[in-house]
Design a protein around this motif. Sequence first.
Motif, PDB file in Angstrom:
ATOM      1  N   LEU A   1      26.815 -39.600   0.944  1.00  0.00           N
ATOM      2  CA  LEU A   1      26.843 -38.483  -0.003  1.00  0.00           C
ATOM      3  C   LEU A   1      28.217 -37.738   0.478  1.00  0.00           C
ATOM      4  N   GLU A   2      28.297 -37.247   1.531  1.00  0.00           N
ATOM      5  CA  GLU A   2      29.212 -36.529   2.366  1.00  0.00           C
ATOM      6  C   GLU A   2      30.694 -37.303   2.099  1.00  0.00           C
ATOM      7  N   GLN A   3      30.581 -38.648   2.491  1.00  0.00           N
ATOM      8  CA  GLN A   3      31.883 -39.352   2.383  1.00  0.00           C
ATOM      9  C   GLN A   3      32.395 -39.449   0.972  1.00  0.00           C
ATOM     10  N   THR A   4      31.319 -39.741   0.063  1.00  0.00           N
ATOM     11  CA  THR A   4      31.976 -39.884  -1.423  1.00  0.00           C
ATOM     12  C   THR A   4      32.413 -38.340  -1.846  1.00  0.00           C
ATOM     13  N   ALA A   5      31.688 -37.453  -1.406  1.00  0.00           N
ATOM     14  CA  ALA A   5      32.176 -35.956  -1.653  1.00  0.00           C
ATOM     15  C   ALA A   5      33.622 -35.660  -1.292  1.00  0.00           C
ATOM     16  N   ARG A   6      33.932 -36.307   0.009  1.00  0.00           N
ATOM     17  CA  ARG A   6      35.461 -36.109   0.414  1.00  0.00           C
ATOM     18  C   ARG A   6      36.288 -37.042  -0.279  1.00  0.00           C
ATOM     19  N   GLU A   7      35.891 -38.241  -0.950  1.00  0.00           N
ATOM     20  CA  GLU A   7      36.598 -39.039  -1.592  1.00  0.00           C
ATOM     21  C   GLU A   7      37.143 -38.316  -2.924  1.00  0.00           C
ATOM     22  N   ILE A   8      36.131 -37.896  -3.576  1.00  0.00           N
ATOM     23  CA  ILE A   8      36.125 -36.971  -4.950  1.00  0.00           C
ATOM     24  C   ILE A   8      37.094 -35.923  -4.701  1.00  0.00           C
ATOM     25  N   LEU A   9      36.855 -35.096  -3.621  1.00  0.00           N
ATOM     26  CA  LEU A   9      37.758 -33.960  -3.210  1.00  0.00           C
ATOM     27  C   LEU A   9      39.111 -34.464  -3.088  1.00  0.00           C
ATOM     28  N   THR A  10      39.492 -35.413  -2.515  1.00  0.00           N
ATOM     29  CA  THR A  10      40.864 -35.957  -2.086  1.00  0.00           C
ATOM     30  C   THR A  10      41.527 -36.332  -3.214  1.00  0.00           C
ATOM     31  N   VAL A  11      40.819 -36.854  -4.229  1.00  0.00           N
ATOM     32  CA  VAL A  11      41.522 -37.267  -5.477  1.00  0.00           C
ATOM     33  C   VAL A  11      41.541 -35.979  -6.569  1.00  0.00           C
ATOM     34  N   LEU A  12      40.975 -34.810  -6.371  1.00  0.00           N
ATOM     35  CA  LEU A  12      41.040 -33.641  -7.107  1.00  0.00           C
ATOM     36  C   LEU A  12      42.149 -32.745  -6.451  1.00  0.00           C
ATOM     37  N   GLN A  13      42.249 -32.823  -5.328  1.00  0.00           N
ATOM     38  CA  GLN A  13      43.175 -32.031  -4.475  1.00  0.00           C
ATOM     39  C   GLN A  13      44.769 -32.389  -5.119  1.00  0.00           C
TER      40      GLN A  13
ATOM     41  N   GLU B   1      34.522 -41.984 -12.027  1.00  0.00           N
ATOM     42  CA  GLU B   1      34.395 -43.148 -11.418  1.00  0.00           C
ATOM     43  C   GLU B   1      33.416 -43.003 -10.070  1.00  0.00           C
ATOM     44  N   LEU B   2      33.935 -42.090  -9.307  1.00  0.00           N
ATOM     45  CA  LEU B   2      33.353 -41.924  -7.980  1.00  0.00           C
ATOM     46  C   LEU B   2      31.789 -41.109  -8.123  1.00  0.00           C
ATOM     47  N   PHE B   3      31.769 -40.615  -9.140  1.00  0.00           N
ATOM     48  CA  PHE B   3      30.392 -40.009  -9.367  1.00  0.00           C
ATOM     49  C   PHE B   3      29.588 -41.031  -9.311  1.00  0.00           C
ATOM     50  N   SER B   4      29.678 -42.108  -9.839  1.00  0.00           N
ATOM     51  CA  SER B   4      28.662 -43.244 -10.087  1.00  0.00           C
ATOM     52  C   SER B   4      28.059 -43.682  -8.627  1.00  0.00           C
ATOM     53  N   THR B   5      28.921 -43.533  -7.725  1.00  0.00           N
ATOM     54  CA  THR B   5      28.416 -43.873  -6.340  1.00  0.00           C
ATOM     55  C   THR B   5      27.664 -42.646  -5.785  1.00  0.00           C
ATOM     56  N   VAL B   6      28.023 -41.503  -6.458  1.00  0.00           N
ATOM     57  CA  VAL B   6      27.022 -40.397  -5.836  1.00  0.00           C
ATOM     58  C   VAL B   6      25.427 -40.557  -6.721  1.00  0.00           C
ATOM     59  N   GLN B   7      25.669 -40.994  -7.830  1.00  0.00           N
ATOM     60  CA  GLN B   7      24.377 -41.327  -8.508  1.00  0.00           C
ATOM     61  C   GLN B   7      23.275 -42.332  -7.682  1.00  0.00           C
ATOM     62  N   ILE B   8      24.302 -43.568  -7.137  1.00  0.00           N
ATOM     63  CA  ILE B   8      23.283 -44.468  -6.383  1.00  0.00           C
ATOM     64  C   ILE B   8      22.874 -43.815  -5.221  1.00  0.00           C
ATOM     65  N   HIS B   9      23.644 -43.123  -4.418  1.00  0.00           N
ATOM     66  CA  HIS B   9      23.054 -42.255  -3.149  1.00  0.00           C
ATOM     67  C   HIS B   9      21.804 -41.362  -3.473  1.00  0.00           C
TER      68      HIS B   9
ATOM     69  N   ALA C   1      31.929 -31.530  -9.662  1.00  0.00           N
ATOM     70  CA  ALA C   1      31.485 -31.564 -11.053  1.00  0.00           C
ATOM     71  C   ALA C   1      31.920 -30.630 -11.917  1.00  0.00           C
ATOM     72  N   SER C   2      31.725 -29.353 -11.320  1.00  0.00           N
ATOM     73  CA  SER C   2      32.160 -28.202 -12.372  1.00  0.00           C
ATOM     74  C   SER C   2      33.681 -28.165 -12.138  1.00  0.00           C
ATOM     75  N   PHE C   3      34.530 -28.414 -11.303  1.00  0.00           N
ATOM     76  CA  PHE C   3      35.701 -28.525 -11.455  1.00  0.00           C
ATOM     77  C   PHE C   3      36.411 -29.536 -12.328  1.00  0.00           C
ATOM     78  N   VAL C   4      35.840 -30.922 -12.088  1.00  0.00           N
ATOM     79  CA  VAL C   4      36.399 -31.913 -13.038  1.00  0.00           C
ATOM     80  C   VAL C   4      36.122 -31.350 -14.578  1.00  0.00           C
ATOM     81  N   VAL C   5      34.760 -30.896 -14.933  1.00  0.00           N
ATOM     82  CA  VAL C   5      34.676 -30.460 -16.267  1.00  0.00           C
ATOM     83  C   VAL C   5      35.646 -29.303 -16.679  1.00  0.00           C
TER      84      VAL C   5
END
Length: 227
Positions: free
Chosen positions: A31-43, A63-71, A102-106
């Motif tokens: 989860l932490e790894q995927t969160a870092r990937e999402i943050l990198t995209v949004l930064q 798209e990366l949040f789909s990986t979060v859902q799996i974890h 998620a809040s930032f994306v929305v």
Amino acid sequence: MSVTEMFSHIQGFLSADQEVREDIRKVVQGLEQTAREILTVLQSVHQPTGFKDIPNKCLKARELFSTVQIHIGELRTKFPVEQYYRFHEHWRFVLQRLAFLASFVVYLETESLVTREEVAKILGTEVNREKGFHLDVEDYLAGVLIMASELSRLAVNSVTAGDYGRPLRISNFINELDSGFRLLNLKNDPLRKRYDGLKYDVKKIEEVVYDLSIRGLAKEPEAGGDK
């Protein structure tokens, strides 16, 4: 039962508990790894060229949040439903971080505050604690406060990118957010401390808007959509 047998039984319990915690830690690492990937995209939206590509950045994050859902789906199988808060500390920080993302994306998509239910849906979890793994209300609020700090940074960088209308909209949003938090009687110490930082975000954004105002750049969008 002898003392030796009693402590042998206790050791068995401790060993089983440690195995559960180790299994949880492995999933949380994902989860932490995927969160870092999402943050990198949004930064990248903070870069001058990133403002023109916000929709695509949000799509990539989705798209990366789909990986979060799996974890999270895997994580909820690692412990009994009724023991959520027993292991909560293992995922509390990353869940708050994911709530922020998620809040930032929305916000980037709609410039509005996401609900707790919508964040839970994005993460693939629940809001009802009876269902076991869920998005605790304090974790949701912590994520929203992290977003406020990110928006104060976005307000500054939007000026650099030549987007002078965005800081005004962010200022209005953050002031509404501050008014909402003032309605809450926060007794959770970490959450209270994080909320105390919101006033600095408000002040920082107000300074940006003030600087734009004295330079004659702070203008509301005109009736046809032009700024």
